[in-house]
Design a protein around this motif. Structure first.
Motif, mmCIF file in Angstrom:
data_model
loop_
_atom_site.group_PDB
_atom_site.id
_atom_site.type_symbol
_atom_site.label_atom_id
_atom_site.label_comp_id
_atom_site.label_asym_id
_atom_site.label_seq_id
_atom_site.Cartn_x
_atom_site.Cartn_y
_atom_site.Cartn_z
ATOM 1 N N TYR A 127 -14.197 -10.756 -5.463
ATOM 2 C CA TYR A 127 -12.748 -10.730 -5.323
ATOM 3 C C TYR A 127 -12.072 -11.024 -6.659
ATOM 4 O O TYR A 127 -12.642 -11.653 -7.551
ATOM 5 C CB TYR A 127 -12.277 -11.754 -4.286
ATOM 6 C CG TYR A 127 -12.688 -13.173 -4.586
ATOM 7 C CD1 TYR A 127 -11.895 -14.008 -5.372
ATOM 8 C CD2 TYR A 127 -13.882 -13.690 -4.086
ATOM 9 C CE1 TYR A 127 -12.275 -15.301 -5.655
ATOM 10 C CE2 TYR A 127 -14.274 -14.988 -4.367
ATOM 11 C CZ TYR A 127 -13.470 -15.794 -5.150
ATOM 12 O OH TYR A 127 -13.860 -17.074 -5.431
ATOM 13 N N TYR B 150 -4.474 -5.243 5.102
ATOM 14 C CA TYR B 150 -5.230 -4.434 4.150
ATOM 15 C C TYR B 150 -4.399 -3.223 3.756
ATOM 16 O O TYR B 150 -3.524 -2.788 4.505
ATOM 17 C CB TYR B 150 -6.568 -3.991 4.733
ATOM 18 C CG TYR B 150 -7.624 -5.062 4.718
ATOM 19 C CD1 TYR B 150 -8.374 -5.313 3.580
ATOM 20 C CD2 TYR B 150 -7.865 -5.841 5.850
ATOM 21 C CE1 TYR B 150 -9.345 -6.306 3.558
ATOM 22 C CE2 TYR B 150 -8.818 -6.828 5.854
ATOM 23 C CZ TYR B 150 -9.559 -7.062 4.705
ATOM 24 O OH TYR B 150 -10.509 -8.047 4.676
ATOM 25 N N ASN B 151 -4.748 -2.646 2.613
ATOM 26 C CA ASN B 151 -3.994 -1.489 2.134
ATOM 27 C C ASN B 151 -4.361 -0.223 2.866
ATOM 28 O O ASN B 151 -3.729 0.805 2.685
ATOM 29 C CB ASN B 151 -4.206 -1.291 0.626
ATOM 30 C CG ASN B 151 -5.647 -0.928 0.283
ATOM 31 O OD1 ASN B 151 -6.581 -1.258 1.017
ATOM 32 N ND2 ASN B 151 -5.842 -0.276 -0.837
ATOM 33 N N ARG C 125 -8.005 -12.138 -7.810
ATOM 34 C CA ARG C 125 -6.648 -12.425 -7.368
ATOM 35 C C ARG C 125 -5.667 -11.621 -8.200
ATOM 36 O O ARG C 125 -5.636 -11.703 -9.417
ATOM 37 C CB ARG C 125 -6.347 -13.921 -7.512
ATOM 38 C CG ARG C 125 -5.094 -14.355 -6.782
ATOM 39 C CD ARG C 125 -4.829 -15.820 -6.999
ATOM 40 N NE ARG C 125 -4.334 -16.070 -8.356
ATOM 41 C CZ ARG C 125 -4.193 -17.289 -8.892
ATOM 42 N NH1 ARG C 125 -4.532 -18.351 -8.195
ATOM 43 N NH2 ARG C 125 -3.726 -17.429 -10.119
ATOM 44 N N LYS C 126 -4.832 -10.833 -7.518
ATOM 45 C CA LYS C 126 -3.880 -9.959 -8.210
ATOM 46 C C LYS C 126 -2.526 -10.644 -8.381
ATOM 47 O O LYS C 126 -1.967 -10.636 -9.463
ATOM 48 C CB LYS C 126 -3.719 -8.653 -7.445
ATOM 49 C CG LYS C 126 -5.025 -7.950 -7.097
ATOM 50 C CD LYS C 126 -5.839 -7.599 -8.322
ATOM 51 C CE LYS C 126 -5.195 -6.477 -9.105
ATOM 52 N NZ LYS C 126 -6.058 -6.057 -10.236
ATOM 53 N N GLU D 78 -8.002 -8.291 -4.578
ATOM 54 C CA GLU D 78 -8.735 -7.022 -4.561
ATOM 55 C C GLU D 78 -10.180 -7.353 -4.231
ATOM 56 O O GLU D 78 -10.846 -8.062 -4.999
ATOM 57 C CB GLU D 78 -8.645 -6.301 -5.898
ATOM 58 C CG GLU D 78 -9.292 -4.912 -5.869
ATOM 59 C CD GLU D 78 -9.085 -4.145 -7.160
ATOM 60 O OE1 GLU D 78 -8.164 -3.316 -7.237
ATOM 61 O OE2 GLU D 78 -9.856 -4.410 -8.105
ATOM 62 N N THR E 248 -14.213 -6.379 -3.131
ATOM 63 C CA THR E 248 -15.279 -5.394 -3.260
ATOM 64 C C THR E 248 -16.484 -5.887 -2.473
ATOM 65 O O THR E 248 -16.987 -6.985 -2.732
ATOM 66 C CB THR E 248 -15.680 -5.182 -4.725
ATOM 67 O OG1 THR E 248 -14.540 -4.777 -5.479
ATOM 68 C CG2 THR E 248 -16.754 -4.094 -4.835
ATOM 69 N N THR F 230 -13.815 -0.943 -1.637
ATOM 70 C CA THR F 230 -12.785 -1.720 -2.333
ATOM 71 C C THR F 230 -11.501 -1.675 -1.529
ATOM 72 O O THR F 230 -11.028 -0.601 -1.165
ATOM 73 C CB THR F 230 -12.536 -1.168 -3.745
ATOM 74 O OG1 THR F 230 -13.748 -1.242 -4.501
ATOM 75 C CG2 THR F 230 -11.473 -1.987 -4.464
ATOM 76 N N ARG F 231 -10.944 -2.842 -1.252
ATOM 77 C CA ARG F 231 -9.717 -2.933 -0.488
ATOM 78 C C ARG F 231 -8.791 -3.975 -1.108
ATOM 79 O O ARG F 231 -9.248 -4.951 -1.702
ATOM 80 C CB ARG F 231 -10.004 -3.325 0.971
ATOM 81 C CG ARG F 231 -10.653 -2.227 1.793
ATOM 82 C CD ARG F 231 -9.667 -1.118 2.074
ATOM 83 N NE ARG F 231 -10.233 -0.093 2.936
ATOM 84 C CZ ARG F 231 -10.848 0.984 2.501
ATOM 85 N NH1 ARG F 231 -10.996 1.173 1.199
ATOM 86 N NH2 ARG F 231 -11.311 1.876 3.339
ATOM 87 N N THR F 232 -7.496 -3.761 -0.950
ATOM 88 C CA THR F 232 -6.500 -4.746 -1.365
ATOM 89 C C THR F 232 -6.072 -5.537 -0.147
ATOM 90 O O THR F 232 -5.713 -4.958 0.883
ATOM 91 C CB THR F 232 -5.281 -4.059 -2.009
ATOM 92 O OG1 THR F 232 -5.716 -3.287 -3.124
ATOM 93 C CG2 THR F 232 -4.284 -5.101 -2.484
ATOM 94 N N SER G 172 0.830 -1.198 0.000
ATOM 95 C CA SER G 172 0.000 0.000 0.000
ATOM 96 C C SER G 172 0.867 1.252 0.000
ATOM 97 O O SER G 172 2.022 1.224 0.419
ATOM 98 C CB SER G 172 -0.928 0.013 1.229
ATOM 99 O OG SER G 172 -0.178 0.059 2.416
#
Length: 214
Positions: free
Chosen positions: A169, A212-213, A171-172, A186, A188, A140-142, A85
């Motif tokens: 979700y 979390y970011n 996957r990043k 990511e 939502t 929205t959170r990473t 983050s």
């Protein structure tokens, strides 16, 4: 010849301190890294350099122009990356804005300087409430999850938990760290469902840690 400040210069410095104080008090109240004294000094410094540029030979605008460049280094100093983050962007933007407020005071636009400081405080105070209101509907959170081992079945279990809480979700990234599976998602969801999911993750034995970011 010794330079003596003109009346307009003293007014500009006073307005600069007042305008910087308005923003600085808000930052101090929020306990930010750039607090009351820092913000006031940035605003006053921008005003001082602007005044110096007006009194220079041929009114050298390069001094005022370089304020923008110099303030960028201060702004960059309050931005830092923690894990995945980025933090401090708002503080950096405030520093940049306060420099502009100080320059407006140095030029002699006192009303504009005060107006800009009031608008800055309003944006920082009111827009924060708007963001929180929006988060109740759309958040929205990473998320970074570190599992105890490399068992992919645990990842599938976590996905099912997200589905049960109606969390969308994506996957990043997925990687291995010291023999442990590390995945970045990511997410939502609304705040209530995300909170329930967080509570469940606290009790999952196969999850070692998560971040979390924000």
């Amino acid at each position: 010849m010794e330079f003596l400040p003109e009346n307009n210069d003293l007014i500009a410095l006073g307005v600069s301190i007042l305008a910087g104080s308005l923003v600085g008090l808000e930052r101090e109240y929020k306990n930010k890294s750039a607090g009351f004294r820092t913000i006031v000094l940035i605003c006053l410094g921008a005003t001082a350099f602007t005044i110096a540029s007006r009194h220079g030979v041929g009114s050298d605008d390069r001094i005022a122009a370089n304020i923008i460049t110099g303030i960028g280094f201060i702004g960059a100093g309050v931005i830092f990356k923690d894990k995945f983050s980025v933090m401090g962007l708002t503080t950096a933007a405030v520093i940049w804005m306060v420099a502009g407020i100080g320059m407006a005071a140095g030029i002699g636009y006192y009303g504009l300087s005060i107006t800009l400081s009031v608008l800055t405080v309003l944006v920082l105070a009111m827009f924060n409430k708007v963001e929180h209101a929006m988060e109740r509907i759309f958040l929205t959170r990473t998320l970074l999850v570190v599992f105890h081992d490399m068992d992919v079945k645990n990842l599938e279990e976590l996905r099912r938990a997200m589905d049960n809480h109606h969390i969308k979700y994506a996957r990043k990234t997925i990687s291995k760290r010291a023999g442990k599976l590390s995945v970045v998602f990511e997410l939502t969801a609304d705040r209530k469902n995300l909170q329930h999911f967080n509570n469940e993750m606290m009790g999952l034995v196969y999850v070692e840690e998560f971040y979390y970011n924000s």
